[in-house]
Motif scaffolding. Structure first.
Motif, PDB file in Angstrom:
ATOM      1  N   THR A 265       0.842  -1.206   0.000  1.00 12.72           N
ATOM      2  CA  THR A 265       0.000   0.000   0.000  1.00 12.72           C
ATOM      3  C   THR A 265       0.874   1.252   0.000  1.00 12.72           C
ATOM      4  O   THR A 265       0.654   2.187  -0.786  1.00 12.72           O
ATOM      5  CB  THR A 265      -0.918   0.001   1.240  1.00 12.72           C
ATOM      6  OG1 THR A 265      -1.727  -1.174   1.171  1.00 12.72           O
ATOM      7  CG2 THR A 265      -1.797   1.229   1.286  1.00 12.72           C
ATOM      8  N   ASP A 289      -7.709   4.697   3.431  1.00 16.38           N
ATOM      9  CA  ASP A 289      -8.609   4.504   2.273  1.00 16.38           C
ATOM     10  C   ASP A 289      -8.037   3.487   1.296  1.00 16.38           C
ATOM     11  O   ASP A 289      -8.747   2.665   0.750  1.00 16.38           O
ATOM     12  CB  ASP A 289      -8.806   5.829   1.515  1.00 16.38           C
ATOM     13  CG  ASP A 289      -9.793   6.711   2.236  1.00 16.38           C
ATOM     14  OD1 ASP A 289     -10.469   6.202   3.152  1.00 16.38           O
ATOM     15  OD2 ASP A 289      -9.877   7.908   1.893  1.00 16.38           O
ATOM     16  N   ARG A 290      -6.748   3.560   1.104  1.00 21.68           N
ATOM     17  CA  ARG A 290      -6.146   2.640   0.136  1.00 21.68           C
ATOM     18  C   ARG A 290      -6.104   1.210   0.678  1.00 21.68           C
ATOM     19  O   ARG A 290      -6.233   0.252  -0.084  1.00 21.68           O
ATOM     20  CB  ARG A 290      -4.763   3.124  -0.277  1.00 21.68           C
ATOM     21  CG  ARG A 290      -4.470   2.686  -1.684  1.00 21.68           C
ATOM     22  CD  ARG A 290      -3.379   3.453  -2.325  1.00 21.68           C
ATOM     23  NE  ARG A 290      -3.803   4.701  -2.912  1.00 21.68           N
ATOM     24  CZ  ARG A 290      -3.010   5.472  -3.644  1.00 21.68           C
ATOM     25  NH1 ARG A 290      -1.772   5.117  -3.875  1.00 21.68           N
ATOM     26  NH2 ARG A 290      -3.453   6.606  -4.153  1.00 21.68           N
ATOM     27  N   LYS A 292      -8.425  -0.005   2.450  1.00 23.32           N
ATOM     28  CA  LYS A 292      -9.801  -0.479   2.207  1.00 23.32           C
ATOM     29  C   LYS A 292      -9.952  -0.945   0.755  1.00 23.32           C
ATOM     30  O   LYS A 292     -10.533  -1.990   0.491  1.00 23.32           O
ATOM     31  CB  LYS A 292     -10.806   0.652   2.499  1.00 23.32           C
ATOM     32  CG  LYS A 292     -11.086   0.813   3.984  1.00 23.32           C
ATOM     33  CD  LYS A 292     -12.443   1.409   4.278  1.00 23.32           C
ATOM     34  CE  LYS A 292     -12.575   2.788   3.721  1.00 23.32           C
ATOM     35  NZ  LYS A 292     -13.532   3.659   4.332  1.00 23.32           N
ATOM     36  N   GLN A 293      -9.384  -0.154  -0.159  1.00 31.12           N
ATOM     37  CA  GLN A 293      -9.430  -0.546  -1.588  1.00 31.12           C
ATOM     38  C   GLN A 293      -8.755  -1.893  -1.789  1.00 31.12           C
ATOM     39  O   GLN A 293      -9.222  -2.744  -2.509  1.00 31.12           O
ATOM     40  CB  GLN A 293      -8.628   0.447  -2.435  1.00 31.12           C
ATOM     41  CG  GLN A 293      -9.356   1.669  -2.896  1.00 31.12           C
ATOM     42  CD  GLN A 293      -8.356   2.533  -3.700  1.00 31.12           C
ATOM     43  OE1 GLN A 293      -7.519   2.054  -4.455  1.00 31.12           O
ATOM     44  NE2 GLN A 293      -8.433   3.828  -3.508  1.00 31.12           N
ATOM     45  N   LYS A 295      -8.381  -4.254   0.328  1.00 34.72           N
ATOM     46  CA  LYS A 295      -9.175  -5.334   0.908  1.00 34.72           C
ATOM     47  C   LYS A 295     -10.282  -5.737  -0.066  1.00 34.72           C
ATOM     48  O   LYS A 295     -10.494  -6.922  -0.321  1.00 34.72           O
ATOM     49  CB  LYS A 295      -9.770  -4.853   2.240  1.00 34.72           C
ATOM     50  CG  LYS A 295      -9.947  -5.973   3.200  1.00 34.72           C
ATOM     51  CD  LYS A 295     -10.267  -5.507   4.584  1.00 34.72           C
ATOM     52  CE  LYS A 295     -10.644  -6.739   5.380  1.00 34.72           C
ATOM     53  NZ  LYS A 295     -11.002  -6.459   6.725  1.00 34.72           N
ATOM     54  N   SER A 296     -10.973  -4.734  -0.624  1.00 34.46           N
ATOM     55  CA  SER A 296     -12.085  -5.098  -1.510  1.00 34.46           C
ATOM     56  C   SER A 296     -11.565  -5.687  -2.826  1.00 34.46           C
ATOM     57  O   SER A 296     -12.218  -6.509  -3.445  1.00 34.46           O
ATOM     58  CB  SER A 296     -13.020  -3.915  -1.748  1.00 34.46           C
ATOM     59  OG  SER A 296     -12.358  -2.959  -2.510  1.00 34.46           O
ATOM     60  N   LEU A 297     -10.364  -5.303  -3.199  1.00 37.46           N
ATOM     61  CA  LEU A 297      -9.774  -5.845  -4.434  1.00 37.46           C
ATOM     62  C   LEU A 297      -9.503  -7.351  -4.316  1.00 37.46           C
ATOM     63  O   LEU A 297      -9.587  -8.088  -5.290  1.00 37.46           O
ATOM     64  CB  LEU A 297      -8.454  -5.111  -4.720  1.00 37.46           C
ATOM     65  CG  LEU A 297      -7.597  -5.610  -5.875  1.00 37.46           C
ATOM     66  CD1 LEU A 297      -8.219  -5.191  -7.200  1.00 37.46           C
ATOM     67  CD2 LEU A 297      -6.179  -5.047  -5.782  1.00 37.46           C
ATOM     68  N   THR A 298      -9.153  -7.772  -3.116  1.00 38.05           N
ATOM     69  CA  THR A 298      -8.665  -9.147  -2.961  1.00 38.05           C
ATOM     70  C   THR A 298      -9.642 -10.060  -2.223  1.00 38.05           C
ATOM     71  O   THR A 298      -9.357 -11.233  -2.028  1.00 38.05           O
ATOM     72  CB  THR A 298      -7.329  -9.147  -2.192  1.00 38.05           C
ATOM     73  OG1 THR A 298      -7.500  -8.378  -1.004  1.00 38.05           O
ATOM     74  CG2 THR A 298      -6.220  -8.551  -3.018  1.00 38.05           C
ATOM     75  N   GLN A 299     -10.803  -9.491  -1.807  1.00 33.57           N
ATOM     76  CA  GLN A 299     -11.721 -10.315  -1.012  1.00 33.57           C
ATOM     77  C   GLN A 299     -12.804 -10.892  -1.911  1.00 33.57           C
ATOM     78  O   GLN A 299     -13.336 -10.176  -2.759  1.00 33.57           O
ATOM     79  CB  GLN A 299     -12.394  -9.417   0.019  1.00 33.57           C
ATOM     80  CG  GLN A 299     -12.619 -10.113   1.320  1.00 33.57           C
ATOM     81  CD  GLN A 299     -12.977  -9.082   2.382  1.00 33.57           C
ATOM     82  OE1 GLN A 299     -13.572  -8.049   2.088  1.00 33.57           O
ATOM     83  NE2 GLN A 299     -12.622  -9.360   3.604  1.00 33.57           N
ATOM     84  N   PHE A 300     -13.129 -12.158  -1.737  1.00 33.67           N
ATOM     85  CA  PHE A 300     -14.281 -12.703  -2.453  1.00 33.67           C
ATOM     86  C   PHE A 300     -14.904 -13.820  -1.630  1.00 33.67           C
ATOM     87  O   PHE A 300     -14.248 -14.422  -0.785  1.00 33.67           O
ATOM     88  CB  PHE A 300     -13.886 -13.191  -3.851  1.00 33.67           C
ATOM     89  CG  PHE A 300     -12.769 -14.178  -3.865  1.00 33.67           C
ATOM     90  CD1 PHE A 300     -13.012 -15.531  -3.734  1.00 33.67           C
ATOM     91  CD2 PHE A 300     -11.450 -13.746  -4.002  1.00 33.67           C
ATOM     92  CE1 PHE A 300     -11.969 -16.444  -3.744  1.00 33.67           C
ATOM     93  CE2 PHE A 300     -10.398 -14.651  -4.005  1.00 33.67           C
ATOM     94  CZ  PHE A 300     -10.667 -16.007  -3.874  1.00 33.67           C
ATOM     95  N   GLU A 301     -16.197 -14.015  -1.866  1.00 35.01           N
ATOM     96  CA  GLU A 301     -16.928 -15.052  -1.157  1.00 35.01           C
ATOM     97  C   GLU A 301     -17.216 -16.147  -2.175  1.00 35.01           C
ATOM     98  O   GLU A 301     -17.872 -15.883  -3.160  1.00 35.01           O
ATOM     99  CB  GLU A 301     -18.270 -14.533  -0.631  1.00 35.01           C
ATOM    100  CG  GLU A 301     -18.180 -13.296   0.231  1.00 35.01           C
ATOM    101  CD  GLU A 301     -17.567 -13.576   1.595  1.00 35.01           C
ATOM    102  OE1 GLU A 301     -17.757 -14.703   2.090  1.00 35.01           O
ATOM    103  OE2 GLU A 301     -16.892 -12.677   2.121  1.00 35.01           O
TER     104      GLU A 301
END
Ligand code: AMP
Length: 305
Positions: A265, A289-290, A292-293, A295-301
């Protein structure tokens, strides 16, 4: 507060990218490492050397970031280490146009006495004999020694480098350097060979891959709208990685994953402007903020049934 000893170059850099060109500006591995580590709750000290041509203003910039500079020797009659690089259009590969060691050629590092009990040591890129001398000056074996190096030292001081590699816990290295060091194309095989050389943890900066025996963790590079100047990204990664670990005082593999994310980051900020400019002005909110970005870039269910 945890102490962190950083050794590496404090330098003048002249950089050319497809977007522009600089005269001599502030650079150096230890500079980028120190700036990245200053984001964390750590008491960092830089051990390095500069010449009489090095502006006081640059030293003040580091002090303003609460980095201890008492270990930066000033050789009045000498010239500061100088590096110059030219980036290709892909912004990934670069040619080194000049490496002038200058005062670095005869540098005997002295770790300030009040930092010899530091638990974490970050050996930034410079001559492996200097890196070794810093390890030897520590009062006790530090809990964590992280080493960063580059092809220049593999070409010019391989035997000394291998001796240092034997003594450290984590090596951070880019993919081409991992291949050069081991003679292996596969990064998985290269990491295994590097484990055999000493380090329990191997970080290969290609995206970022963390190896610990059979455990592997991967963090991609953040896709950025603009990459302006990649200089110092590797050092910034290493400084973020070591700074986070020193600040949390937890050297487990699980915590190293977070350290990789922090390193990556912070490196994403470094490349947005020439030299150290962006690192000088980055705020905690921007980093948050970055993250958070990231986290959402690499998270999946995904249902695995
Ligand atoms: P990076 O882009 O992370 O590989 O690091 C770039 C920084 O490393 C620049 O600020 C240079 O001053 C510094 N540097 C370049 N070559 C060397 C070298 N041979 N030894 C130590 N530092 C170097």
């Amino acid at each position: 507060m945890s102490k962190l000893v950083i050794v590496g170059t404090v330098a003048f850099d002249a950089i050319e990218t497809p977007f522009g060109k600089t005269d001599k500006i502030l650079g150096g591995a230890a500079t980028f490492i120190g700036l990245a580590a200053s984001h964390f709750n750590v008491d960092s000290s830089i051990v390095s050397v500069v010449g009489g041509d090095f502006p006081q203003e640059y030293l003040d910039l580091l002090s303003d970031k609460k980095i201890d500079i008492s270990g930066i020797e000033i050789v009045k009659e000498g010239k500061t280490f100088f590096w110059s690089g030219l980036y290709h259009n892909d912004m990934n590969s670069r040619d080194t146009l000049a490496t002038e060691l200058n005062v670095l050629a005869d540098f005997n590092p002295v770790v300030p006495v009040n930092y010899r009990d530091a638990k974490v040591v970050m050996l930034g890129n410079l001559h492996p004999l200097v890196q070794m001398s810093v390890i030897e000056q520590m009062a006790e074996k530090p809990d964590l020694i992280v080493l960063d190096t580059m092809n220049f030292w593999m070409d010019n001081a391989l035997d000394d480098l291998l001796k240092v590699i034997k003594k450290i816990d984590v090596i951070t290295i880019n993919d081409e350097e991992a291949r050069q060091l081991t003679g292996e194309y596969s990064l998985v095989v290269a990491a295994r060979k590097i484990h055999e050389m000493g380090p329990k943890y191997v970080v290969i900066k290609k995206g970022d891959l963390l190896f610990h025996n059979d455990d592997v963790f991967y963090a991609p590079a953040l896709p950025l709208e603009e990459v302006f100047d990649p200089t110092g990204a590797g050092d910034t990664f290493a400084g973020g990685f070591a700074g986070y670990l020193a600040g949390t005082n937890d050297f487990s593999f699980e915590n190293m994953k977070n350290a990789v994310i922090y390193g990556s980051t912070l490196a994403s900020f470094c490349v947005e402007k020439f030299g150290t400019e962006r690192m000088m002005n980055m705020t905690d909110e921007e980093v948050f903020d970055r993250l958070k970005q990231f986290k959402s870039l690499t998270q999946f269910e995904i249902e695995l049934s």
